[in-house]
Enzyme design. Sequence first.
Site, PDB file in Angstrom:
ATOM      1  N   PRO A  86      25.949 -39.531   3.850  1.00 15.14           N
ATOM      2  CA  PRO A  86      27.058 -40.475   4.060  1.00 15.14           C
ATOM      3  C   PRO A  86      28.423 -39.792   3.931  1.00 15.14           C
ATOM      4  O   PRO A  86      29.439 -40.382   4.289  1.00 15.14           O
ATOM      5  CB  PRO A  86      26.850 -41.532   2.971  1.00 15.14           C
ATOM      6  N   GLU A 113      18.971 -39.822  -4.856  1.00 17.24           N
ATOM      7  CA  GLU A 113      20.266 -39.327  -5.342  1.00 17.24           C
ATOM      8  C   GLU A 113      20.789 -38.153  -4.519  1.00 17.24           C
ATOM      9  O   GLU A 113      21.855 -37.637  -4.790  1.00 17.24           O
ATOM     10  CB  GLU A 113      20.153 -38.904  -6.819  1.00 17.24           C
ATOM     11  N   ARG A 150      17.274 -40.270  24.368  1.00 15.75           N
ATOM     12  CA  ARG A 150      17.470 -41.104  25.565  1.00 15.75           C
ATOM     13  C   ARG A 150      18.460 -40.497  26.551  1.00 15.75           C
ATOM     14  O   ARG A 150      18.524 -40.897  27.704  1.00 15.75           O
ATOM     15  CB  ARG A 150      17.860 -42.538  25.177  1.00 15.75           C
ATOM     16  N   ASP A 164      26.210 -46.984  29.743  1.00 16.08           N
ATOM     17  CA  ASP A 164      26.212 -47.319  28.321  1.00 16.08           C
ATOM     18  C   ASP A 164      27.583 -47.691  27.805  1.00 16.08           C
ATOM     19  O   ASP A 164      28.579 -47.125  28.218  1.00 16.08           O
ATOM     20  CB  ASP A 164      25.806 -46.094  27.485  1.00 16.08           C
TER      21      ASP A 164
HETATM   22  N1  ADE Z   1      21.914 -40.938   3.816  1.00 18.10           N
HETATM   23  C1  ADE Z   1      22.161 -42.079   3.147  1.00 18.10           C
HETATM   24  N2  ADE Z   1      23.069 -42.839   3.784  1.00 18.10           N
HETATM   25  C2  ADE Z   1      23.406 -42.170   4.925  1.00 18.10           C
HETATM   26  C3  ADE Z   1      24.297 -42.431   6.010  1.00 18.10           C
HETATM   27  N3  ADE Z   1      25.039 -43.535   6.063  1.00 18.10           N
HETATM   28  N4  ADE Z   1      24.375 -41.514   6.988  1.00 18.10           N
HETATM   29  C4  ADE Z   1      23.653 -40.380   6.927  1.00 18.10           C
HETATM   30  N5  ADE Z   1      22.791 -40.065   5.937  1.00 18.10           N
HETATM   31  C5  ADE Z   1      22.679 -40.941   4.938  1.00 18.10           C
END
Ligand code: ADE
Length: 239
Positions: A86, A113, A150, A164
């Site tokens: 994230p 974690e 794709r 798209d």
């Molecule tokens: N791992 C946990 N959440 C994630 C996200 N939003 N994007 C990529 N990997 C992740």
Amino acid sequence: MKIKILTLFPNMFNGFLSESIIKRAIDNNLIEVEVIDYRKYSQEKHNHVDDTPYGGGAGMVIKCDVIDRAIEDNKTNKSFICLMTPQGEQFTQQMAIDLSKKDELILICGHYEGFDERVRDYVDKEISIGDYVLTGGEIPAMAISDSIIRLIDDVISEESPMDDSYINGLLEYPQYTRPYVYKGKAVPDVLISGNHKNIREYRLKESLRKTYLRRPDLLEKKELTKEEEKLLKEIKEEL
Ligand code: ADE
């Protein structure tokens, strides 16, 4: 192209790889996908791959030596290595297009974690699929693989990826199929007119309308053609 996915939970990919367009692309040798279990690279009894975090705190952290060995054993001089996190760069359609041109991708999934910070030294790119936290990188790896596969030649029919949402910087125009009228709501007449010029213009205008109403930020980034400018002016007047 080949995609290798490193994960603690290889079974999560079974459904993804065995249905629909992705299955067909694999069966037709348009793409090769290999799912690799980190446990293969554990050097501990019971194949442990994670450990408690230094400094304390909840959860377990995937060990850097395990991920390092997994990468070293699987990478070639063509590999482009992506870490699912994230904290990474936000995934976009343009990133999918760029990644679809690589010969080989290695997608690294964390879990719970996360992973030892030193893993970041071994990757070419860190990718996030959005500003929310999932339990691991498996769903992001599937989302990214799906959007890349794709786009590969012959995976879906020629013209459809080019329609798209996002490819031409606009959201996709509305689509209809039978019945012609449903719950009192009919299909726009132009679509049954057989006039291809008018249908093309209708679709472009509706793409512009959707984008203007839902994602005006996309329009700000796009260079409009004369025709698009004219249609957008009409849309604003119609509001
Ligand atoms: N791992 C946990 N959440 C994630 C996200 N939003 N994007 C990529 N990997 C992740």
